[in-house]
Design an enzyme around this catalytic site. Sequence first.
Site, mmCIF file in Angstrom:
data_model
loop_
_atom_site.group_PDB
_atom_site.id
_atom_site.type_symbol
_atom_site.label_atom_id
_atom_site.label_comp_id
_atom_site.label_asym_id
_atom_site.label_seq_id
_atom_site.Cartn_x
_atom_site.Cartn_y
_atom_site.Cartn_z
ATOM 1 N N TYR A 171 -26.299 -62.716 -39.568
ATOM 2 C CA TYR A 171 -24.980 -62.327 -39.049
ATOM 3 C C TYR A 171 -23.956 -62.468 -40.174
ATOM 4 O O TYR A 171 -24.013 -63.427 -40.957
ATOM 5 C CB TYR A 171 -24.587 -63.258 -37.890
ATOM 6 C CG TYR A 171 -23.146 -63.116 -37.442
ATOM 7 C CD1 TYR A 171 -22.817 -62.264 -36.389
ATOM 8 C CD2 TYR A 171 -22.120 -63.804 -38.084
ATOM 9 C CE1 TYR A 171 -21.495 -62.116 -35.988
ATOM 10 C CE2 TYR A 171 -20.795 -63.654 -37.687
ATOM 11 C CZ TYR A 171 -20.490 -62.812 -36.647
ATOM 12 O OH TYR A 171 -19.184 -62.661 -36.254
ATOM 13 N N GLU B 10 -17.841 -56.740 -38.648
ATOM 14 C CA GLU B 10 -18.951 -57.625 -38.266
ATOM 15 C C GLU B 10 -20.269 -56.862 -38.343
ATOM 16 O O GLU B 10 -20.351 -55.718 -37.901
ATOM 17 C CB GLU B 10 -18.715 -58.095 -36.832
ATOM 18 C CG GLU B 10 -19.754 -59.077 -36.315
ATOM 19 C CD GLU B 10 -19.474 -59.488 -34.866
ATOM 20 O OE1 GLU B 10 -18.746 -60.464 -34.654
ATOM 21 O OE2 GLU B 10 -19.967 -58.805 -33.955
#
Lengths: 385, 294
Positions: free
Chosen positions: A101, A189
Site C-alpha cells: 500500500y 493512493e
Amino acid sequence: MDLFEYQGKQYFARWEISVSPGGVADTVEEAVTQADRAGYPVVVKAQVQVGGRGKAGGIKLANNADEARHHAGNILGMDIKGHRVNRVWVEHASDIKHEYYASFTLDRAARLHLGMVSAKGGVEIEQVAEEDPSAIARLHIDPVQGLTEADARTLVEDAGLHEEARGGAVETLMKLYRCFVEGDADLVEINPLILTPEGQVHALDAKVSLDNNAMFRHPEWAEYAATEVLDERETLARSKGLQYIGLAGSVGIIANGAGLAMSTLDVVNQAGGQPANFLDVGGGASAEVMTNALEVINSDPNVRAIFINIFGGITRGEEVANGIVEALTRVQINSPIVIRIDGTNAEQGRAILKEHESDRLMSRPTMLDAARTVVELAARGARSA
Amino acid sequence: MSIWVDRNTRVIYQGITGSAGRFYALRNQAYGTQVVGGTNPKKAGTDVEGIPVFATVKEAVAQTGATASCIFVPAPGVESAVMEAAEGGVTFIAVITEGVPAQDEARFYNRLKQDYPRVRLLGPNCPGIITPGECNIGITAGEIATPGGPVGIVSRSGTLTYQALYELTQKGIGVTTCVGIGGDPVPGTTFIDALQAFHADSATRAVMLIGEIGGSEEEKGAAFIKSTLRKPVAAYIAGVTAPAGKKMGHAGAIISGSRGTAQAKMEALEDAGVRVAINPTQAAEMMAELVRSL
C-alpha cells in the site's frame, strides 16, 4: 473531485507510474475488444467510486473472449452499494507475488504532507490502521523541501517491504509524490501496489482525489468533471454556481455562509425535521442569486417546505428582503417558505416581508422559531401529499 | 487591549484596484482603520480615493511604514502575494481570497514558518480580524461589533461570527478582538494560536469559540483550554447533523470516517470545562451568563 480508477491510472501514467495496459468499455462488445487488445488473461473491473467492488462481484478474471463477454455482461448495469456500473476497465491480468500500500495526502493537523506505506496491501487501509497500526509506516514531508529519495527509502524500509521490491517502490513513491504535488491532488493512493514474480513494482489500482481549487491550472480536468457523479439537483446547482449538496429530507434550505448553512441543518434537525439539502448562497442575497437558489430547491420533488436563513452583515436586511420578494415573482414555488432575516437592518427587512406575508410565505424573527415553523409545515405537506 | 491588531496597525491592500479589494479597503478606512496604501504593479503611482497605490509591498512599506497587509488578489496569485508581503516587511498578513489550492497553502504556510517566523498569517479564505473601535481588516461588518471587551472571539465561520458579534452587541457585550481563521485545509492561524493570544491579553476575560466539522483543531484548542486557559469559554460547533464524506462549503469542513465530527469536538470542549451550545443563539446566551459572573 474523485477520479474513477481508469482516470486515476491515466493520471498516474502522466508521471510514468507503472500501470497495466488496458482500456475502458461501456458495452459488452467494447469490453471484448479491449480484452483482445490487452491480451488474456484480463481482469474486468467495475468503474464505481465506492469500496468493496471485489466482494460485490464487480472484479472478475477472464481467460478468453467468451469469459470476458460473460463477465462484462454481468458487471455492466450492476448495482454496487447504490452505484450503477456504466463502465468497466479491462486490463491485462498481473501475476502477484506481494501486495503493498502507498499513499500521499495532506495532514491538516500537522500542516505537512503525509506519506504512508505498508507491506499489508490489498485490504482496506482503515482496517489495517485499526487492527495493526504498526504495519503502516508514516512520514511527514515538508512541502517546501518535498520528498527526497532518502525519505522514500526510509518509508519503504520502515514498512518492511521485501528486499527485491525496495528499489522499484522507492522509484514509484518519487513519481507518486510528484503526481500528488504537480497534479494538485488531495489524495493519491495505490492499493494494491504489487510486486510481480519478475520483480516489477506496479500499480494495480488507483485512487486519486483532485483539489477543485486548482482547476484553473488544469484545463485537462474538464473531462473528469464531465464524468463526475452528481445527482440532478447538484448538476443544476453547479451550473448556477451555487454551493449545494443534496440530502434526503423534506425541508429545503437556503442560507448565506457555509457555517450558517450547516447551523441551519442542525436547528432543523433539532426541531425534528430532515433537511433536503445544504445550500450556501454566499455573502450577498441578490434577487438573481435567490432566484437561482429557489429554482434548485424547487427541482427537488421531496421538498415540502423551504427555510431561507439570511444573516445580513454588509448586505443589509432590506436588500435581502427585496431580493427574496423579487425572486418570488420570477419563480413559481411549490412549497411554503419560512424566512428568517437577522443582522444589519433586520427590522426593515422583516417589515418588507410582512407586506407579502401569507400562508405560503412567513417570516420568523429567530432561527429556532423559523425552524419549528418550517418543520411543522413540511410534516403537514407530507401528510397532504 | 486586544490581540494582533489595534489603532496603531498600518494596513496595505494587495489587490486594492480590484472590485472587492477597493470596496473593503474603503470600508475598512471608513471604519477607522489606518489604511495607508495598496499595491498593483501595473497601476503604481495612481490612487484609490486618495489611498496611494505602489508597485510592490516593499515600496509601500518603505513609503508608508505599513505593518500589515490584507490580500484580495485572485487565487492563482495568492502564493506569490503572501511571499511578497513577508519579504516586503509586514508582520501581519490576512488572506481574504477563497479558492486557493491546498498545495499552495501548504507551501507558503511552511515557507513563512521557516523563513519569516515572526510573521503572522491569517487565512486564506477568512473574513479577517477586527478589534472593534480601532482596526478592521477584511470583510466583517464592523458596525455590528461593540468595542471594549471583555470577550475575545475566534471562529472558523464568517456568517456565524457576524451572528455572534451581533448577538453580543444586542446584549450590550463588547469584544476585544474577533479573529476569523477561515475554513481552509491549511489555515495560517489556528484556534490554539488565537487562544494563546487571548490567554496573554489582560483585557480579554472570556472567550467565544465557533468551530465546525472537519479536522482536529477544535480538539487541540480544547486541550489548550483544559491545560492552560483560566478564562471562561463558550463554544458552538456547526455541522452536528452533517453527513460523512460531504464537503460543506468550506474545503476543510468534511467528516472523514469517524474523524472531524461535531460530537467529538463538543465532547472534547465540554471535557475542558467549556460551555457548549447547540445553536448560535444559545452560545451568545451562555456567553452573556459567563460575562455576568466575571
